[in-house]
Write an enzyme that holds these catalytic residues in place. Structure first.
Site, PDB file in Angstrom:
ATOM      1  CG  ASN A 394      -2.013   0.875   1.649  1.00  0.00           C
ATOM      2  OD1 ASN A 394      -1.911   1.847   0.592  1.00  0.00           O
ATOM      3  ND2 ASN A 394      -2.489   1.163   1.815  1.00  0.00           N
ATOM      4  CG  ASP A 395       1.762   3.373   3.348  1.00  0.00           C
ATOM      5  OD1 ASP A 395       0.466   4.052   3.544  1.00  0.00           O
ATOM      6  OD2 ASP A 395       1.861   3.099   5.476  1.00  0.00           O
ATOM      7  CB  VAL A 396       5.549   0.166  -0.845  1.00  0.00           C
ATOM      8  CG1 VAL A 396       6.484  -0.008   0.322  1.00  0.00           C
ATOM      9  CG2 VAL A 396       5.209  -0.108  -1.491  1.00  0.00           C
ATOM     10  CB  THR A 397       1.724   1.880  -4.588  1.00  0.00           C
ATOM     11  OG1 THR A 397       0.753   1.565  -3.425  1.00  0.00           O
ATOM     12  CG2 THR A 397       2.389   0.583  -4.651  1.00  0.00           C
ATOM     13  CB  ALA A 435       1.987   5.717   6.698  1.00  0.00           C
TER      14      ALA A 435
END
Lengths: 465, 102
Positions: A394-397, A435
């Site tokens: 999720n956050d890494v995209t 996050a």
């Protein structure tokens, strides 16, 4: 039996073999040989220790018994553990190194004659400093790793635990450790030694509780580093080259891994260690979410999109590990490949709960390692790919990291998933990731959300292909 | 003036940190998990100290305080040595290259 000089040379050899063990990991082809060097180094070190003591009395039998009991437990764990549980296992192993360092330091303190360090109450100053540092770092490693283990295992909530005055309290305890070491060295009092151990156990515990689940890659690497420094401290006490070399290797290895992980999140080491990340951000973002329209689809739509693609990039994350979807994913990819679709995998440095977590899971599912790419290697390919299949990440995209300076993850390197012609996003709900911020990718025109369990969805897509 | 042997050990330590630095940077990121498990295994060479502690003193009183701590440490380190190397082996055996015919 063995002269001290001869054993020192053999310890040096085993230290060199340990260096070669790490060197072997520079590529998967040489890695197995590297592991063999490591085992050889360990056998040499243990054998030499026996020979240099040369006391093959009843005590020797006990040593073998304890060695075998530990070895059997270790071997049993190594064969039984599922690959998804690797972060917990590594955290657990770190705690054992820490505790072993503490125990060796205790016995050196109680019986310094055996180690040529002086007599109780009059231990050589240098040795006392070395062993108390080794013991303190070992104790911190032990209790810190236990907390990390509990958080990873899910026995303890992964949410950061914070309270008022946390940082001043920790600072106070860290200072008291230094004071205790100083007092211990000037008085040689055993009470101070026990107090030092107790305080070190406490600070290890307090240091890790405020750190959230997704920051575990940093924590594990950091504890890895600590276990190395603890071993090095004991190595100085025992005047043992193998232990000093190994401690330095492991210490710097863990430090480098922590650095890589922090860089992968664009956060400073201290920002991670001070903890509490995600807890504060959550409250601010929760008000304005789920207002925007989202396109959602089913397995049939996803299969249709992928069938008509010529290249697909898969972006796995921690969710894939939780759902144990790696085998289902590989079956889906096999079907895609049969239809002449080019498939590659994109791994973000902090995907998962420890460095390299995703790579191990994909390897377990028989994905060839030359189809798996790191962020820098593959990020330019998203623009030319037809479909990005995000599974459990999720956050890494999140493109917000590139566009919104207000965002807590601004500046973090992210995978340019949004540049693909279409994005398939497997997720159970629209809830924000670790996050605590909304992912803009959900609301993009070319994104199709697939709300389901990752494993079930991948299996359904395979059926529809 | 003779140099304290501590200085020699310190030199080994510092130089090893540098070796570690360069060796670990050359480790491919896909092998970072095996790197952690193997560093775990090798740091258990602390078993050397545990054996010395376990066998300290004369053999009649093998179960006095400091020996017991040594024996416990032997077991803990042995769990790590066997567990660490074997699990690393198991992981590394899974890393395969693409087959040509595919």
């Amino acid at each position: 039996m063995f002269s001290a000089n001869l054993s020192a040379i053999f310890y040096l050899i085993s230290g060199v073999l340990f260096i070669l063990a790490l060197r072997g990991l520079s590529s998967p082809e040489t890695s197995r040989q590297g592991n063999f060097f490591g085992i050889l180094g360990m056998i040499i070190a243990i054998t030499v220790t026996f020979l240099s003591i040369g006391n093959f009395s009843s005590g020797f039998i006990y040593v073998l018994i304890f060695l075998l009991v530990g070895g059997l437990i270790g071997a049993y764990i190594a064969y039984k553990i599922p690959m998804t549980a690797m972060p917990e296992l590594v955290a657990g192993f770190h705690s054992l190194v820490g505790l072993a360092a503490v125990l060796v330091a205790i016995s050196a303190f109680l019986n310094p004659e055996a180690f040529n360090l002086g007599v109780p109450g009059d231990i050589k100053l240098g040795s006392l400093i070395e062993m108390s540092i080794g013991a303190a770092v070992g104790a911190i490693t032990f209790s810190g790793s236990i907390i990390a283990f509990l958080k990873l295992q899910g026995i303890m909530s992964g949410a950061p635990i914070t309270f008022k005055g946390q940082h001043p309290l920790n600072a106070l305890i860290l200072i008291s450790i230094i004071v205790l070491i100083y007092l211990l060295c000037s008085t040689q009092s055993s009470n101070l030694f026990w107090a030092l151990l107790a305080v070190s156990f406490l600070i290890g515990f307090l240091l890790i509780i405020p750190i959230g689940g997704a920051d575990m890659p940093v924590v594990i690497s950091m504890l890895n580093s600590y276990s190395g420094w603890a071993a090095a401290g004991i190595g100085f006490t025992l005047e043992n080259t193998a232990l000093i070399i190994t401690g330095a290797l492991v210490g710097s290895s863990g430090a480098i891994l922590s650095y890589i992980m922090c860089k992968g999140m664009n956060r400073s080491f201290f920002n991670v260690i001070l903890g509490g990340f995600g807890a504060t951000a959550q409250s601010t973002s929760s008000q304005n979410k789920e207002q925007k329209p989202v396109k959602s689809g089913n397995a049939d739509d996803a299969a249709f999109l992928m069938k008509n693609a010529s290249s697909v990039i898969i972006v796995p994350g921690y969710g894939m590990a939780v759902a144990q979807a790696q085998h289902a994913l590989r079956e889906m990819v096999d079907t895609l490949k049969k239809n002449d679709i080019k498939v590659s995998y994109a791994i973000h440095p902090v995907a998962g709960r420890m460095p390299g977590h995703m790579n191990v899971l994909l390897a377990e599912a028989n994905v060839p390692y030359d189809e798996v790419f790191e962020l820098e290697e593959i990020n330019n390919d998203f623009a030319n790919a037809d479909v990005a299949f995000v599974i459990g990440a999720n956050d890494v995209t999140n493109p917000v990291a590139k566009t919104d300076p207000q965002s807590p993850i601004y500046g973090m390197p992210v995978l340019d998933v949004e540049k693909c012609k279409s994005v398939l996003f497997v997720k159970r709900s629209l809830s924000p990731g670790y996050a605590g911020i909304d992912n803009d990718l959900f609301y993009k025109e070319n994104t199709l959300m697939l709300f389901a369990d990752a494993k079930k969805m991948t299996e359904d897509i395979t059926k529809n292909l | 003036m003779e140099i304290d042997p501590f200085i020699f050990r310190l030199s080994i330590f510092i130089l090893s940190i540098f070796i570690g630095y360069y060796v670990v940077w050359s480790v491919t990121p896909s092998l970072h998990t095996p790197l952690m498990s193997v560093t775990n295994a090798i740091s258990s060479v602390i078993i050397v100290g545990a054996i010395i502690a376990g066998l300290a003193g004369n053999s009649d009183s093998i179960f006095n305080n400091s020996n017991i701590f040594g024996f416990l440490a032997i077991s803990l380190a042995a769990i790590n040595i066997f567990g660490g190397f074997l699990v690393t082996q198991r992981m590394l055996a899974m890393y395969k290259k693409k087959k040509k015919d595919k």
